[in-house]
Enzyme design. Sequence first.
Site, PDB file in Angstrom:
ATOM      1  CE1 TYR A  76      33.513  -7.385  -5.498  1.00  0.00           C
ATOM      2  CE2 TYR A  76      34.614  -6.109  -7.204  1.00  0.00           C
ATOM      3  CZ  TYR A  76      34.170  -6.243  -5.901  1.00  0.00           C
ATOM      4  OH  TYR A  76      34.389  -5.233  -5.001  1.00  0.00           O
ATOM      5  CE  LYS A  82      30.947  -4.987  -4.734  1.00  0.00           C
ATOM      6  NZ  LYS A  82      30.207  -4.835  -3.467  1.00  0.00           N
ATOM      7  CB  THR A  95      40.237  -3.912   2.806  1.00  0.00           C
ATOM      8  OG1 THR A  95      39.947  -4.364   1.483  1.00  0.00           O
ATOM      9  CG2 THR A  95      39.572  -2.565   3.054  1.00  0.00           C
TER      10      THR A  95
HETATM   11  N1  LIG Z   1      38.500  -2.397  -0.708  1.00  0.00           N
HETATM   12  C1  LIG Z   1      38.209  -1.855  -1.856  1.00  0.00           C
HETATM   13  O1  LIG Z   1      39.010  -1.141  -2.481  1.00  0.00           O
HETATM   14  C2  LIG Z   1      36.872  -2.088  -2.465  1.00  0.00           C
HETATM   15  C3  LIG Z   1      36.636  -1.575  -3.757  1.00  0.00           C
HETATM   16  C4  LIG Z   1      35.382  -1.728  -4.305  1.00  0.00           C
HETATM   17  C5  LIG Z   1      34.395  -2.370  -3.589  1.00  0.00           C
HETATM   18  N2  LIG Z   1      34.657  -2.882  -2.353  1.00  0.00           N
HETATM   19  C6  LIG Z   1      33.571  -3.544  -1.652  1.00  0.00           C
HETATM   20  O2  LIG Z   1      33.540  -3.102  -0.310  1.00  0.00           O
HETATM   21  C7  LIG Z   1      32.978  -4.125   0.514  1.00  0.00           C
HETATM   22  C8  LIG Z   1      33.922  -4.404   1.676  1.00  0.00           C
HETATM   23  O3  LIG Z   1      35.139  -4.865   1.153  1.00  0.00           O
HETATM   24  P1  LIG Z   1      36.517  -4.881   1.976  1.00  0.00           P
HETATM   25  O4  LIG Z   1      37.549  -4.398   1.038  1.00  0.00           O
HETATM   26  O5  LIG Z   1      36.339  -4.260   3.284  1.00  0.00           O
HETATM   27  O6  LIG Z   1      36.712  -6.469   2.107  1.00  0.00           O
HETATM   28  P2  LIG Z   1      37.157  -7.396   3.324  1.00  0.00           P
HETATM   29  O7  LIG Z   1      37.401  -8.717   2.699  1.00  0.00           O
HETATM   30  O8  LIG Z   1      38.253  -6.758   4.123  1.00  0.00           O
HETATM   31  O9  LIG Z   1      35.848  -7.432   4.253  1.00  0.00           O
HETATM   32  C9  LIG Z   1      34.682  -8.087   3.852  1.00  0.00           C
HETATM   33  C10 LIG Z   1      33.989  -8.618   5.082  1.00  0.00           C
HETATM   34  O10 LIG Z   1      32.765  -9.247   4.668  1.00  0.00           O
HETATM   35  C11 LIG Z   1      32.650 -10.473   5.364  1.00  0.00           C
HETATM   36  N3  LIG Z   1      31.775 -11.376   4.611  1.00  0.00           N
HETATM   37  C12 LIG Z   1      32.061 -12.089   3.508  1.00  0.00           C
HETATM   38  N4  LIG Z   1      30.987 -12.778   3.097  1.00  0.00           N
HETATM   39  C13 LIG Z   1      29.987 -12.481   3.967  1.00  0.00           C
HETATM   40  C14 LIG Z   1      28.629 -12.858   4.074  1.00  0.00           C
HETATM   41  N5  LIG Z   1      28.036 -13.689   3.196  1.00  0.00           N
HETATM   42  N6  LIG Z   1      27.904 -12.369   5.100  1.00  0.00           N
HETATM   43  C15 LIG Z   1      28.453 -11.530   6.007  1.00  0.00           C
HETATM   44  N7  LIG Z   1      29.734 -11.126   5.940  1.00  0.00           N
HETATM   45  C16 LIG Z   1      30.495 -11.596   4.934  1.00  0.00           C
HETATM   46  C17 LIG Z   1      34.066 -10.960   5.521  1.00  0.00           C
HETATM   47  O11 LIG Z   1      34.180 -11.947   6.564  1.00  0.00           O
HETATM   48  C18 LIG Z   1      34.804  -9.669   5.836  1.00  0.00           C
HETATM   49  O12 LIG Z   1      34.812  -9.381   7.219  1.00  0.00           O
HETATM   50  C19 LIG Z   1      32.765  -5.325  -0.411  1.00  0.00           C
HETATM   51  O13 LIG Z   1      31.428  -5.329  -0.875  1.00  0.00           O
HETATM   52  C20 LIG Z   1      33.710  -5.036  -1.554  1.00  0.00           C
HETATM   53  O14 LIG Z   1      33.328  -5.685  -2.735  1.00  0.00           O
HETATM   54  C21 LIG Z   1      35.889  -2.765  -1.784  1.00  0.00           C
END
Ligand SMILES: NC(=O)c1ccc[n+]([C@@H]2O[C@H](COP(=O)([O-])OP(=O)(O)OC[C@H]3O[C@@H](n4cnc5c(N)ncnc54)[C@H](O)[C@@H]3O)[C@@H](O)[C@H]2O)c1
Length: 306
Positions: free
Chosen positions: A161, A165, A195
Amino acid sequence: MSHNNTIDLSGQSAIVTGSGRGLGLAFAQALARAGAGVVINDVDAEAAQQAVDSITAEGGRAVAEVVAVGSADAADRLVARAVETYGRLDLMCTNAGVLRDRVLWNMSDEEFDLVTQTHLRGTFTCARAAVRQMRAQGHGGRIVLVSSISGQRGKFGQGNYAAAKGGIAAMARTWATECARAGITVNAIVPVAMTQMVATIPVFAPFAKGVARGEPLPPSLRQGLGLGMPEDVAPLLLFLASSQAAHITGQCIGIGGDKLSLWSQPTEVRVAYRDGGWDAESIARTWAQGVGQQLEPFGDDIKLPE
Ligand SMILES: NC(=O)c1ccc[n+]([C@@H]2O[C@H](COP(=O)([O-])OP(=O)(O)OC[C@H]3O[C@@H](n4cnc5c(N)ncnc54)[C@H](O)[C@@H]3O)[C@@H](O)[C@H]2O)c1
């Protein structure tokens, strides 16, 4: 649907990958409330349809395209859907993501590949398809990538990851140089939000349970860790979509809870020169007083505020 007071995206169209839930859903809802037509994308068909319904119920415009991002084919399908439905594409937000945490020596090829395929390749293919469309349209656009603190600093158990990233931050800084002439900005959001992805991290589990019961996150998390809800992150995407951000490109911008921040570009912190270059002995002799006098931190340990 009540339009955002300050930012009006009426007549524009946007794609948000992985927008069935979490941050992507909050991004899509915020864009729709500002007047944009949105393509919801997810691998989870039910979540994607619920996301569409939540937007259309408020009078917004949204359609679902259920496909796993990663391949060029999936990216092309998303852009084609936006153009067929709304006649144009103005913003691509590459948000879809998965975690498969494992220390290096236990990580499988499949765990490495799924994470890099979704985040890194998915970001590449979706941004490429969007920029091709935006260049052909000729009126600029917005590419908003999603990076992570893990990608800026590294994090125990997240080799796959963090690589993806970190690569995404590097791609934002690279594509910003390439897309400037076409009036297309490329930035990366570095979010922190409660989330499903974060609820799987053991230290946050009790807070995730509180949120599920309808309790707000405590100020110690919102301020101390910059951890809030997806709705706290979405305003940054709206700002980047707006005309007020037309000159902002190549940036990694952090947001979460009560916190907003700008990440630095990695830079040399100490430099030394030696006529004719360095050999191992001369590095060893000068290291502790020279460039190595203070080593850089690595990894991002989450410590809950007292
Ligand atoms: N939540 C945080 O604090 C945080 C921090 C840093 C980065 N992020 C990034 O933010 C983004 C969203 O994360 P989140 O926390 O909402 O996660 P989440 O798991 O709640 O949502 C991710 C969504 O992406 C979908 N998904 C997974 N693989 C997929 C694919 N190949 N094609 C289409 N959809 C797909 C999942 O079904 C889900 O609905 C991600 O890229 C994550 O790495 C989140």
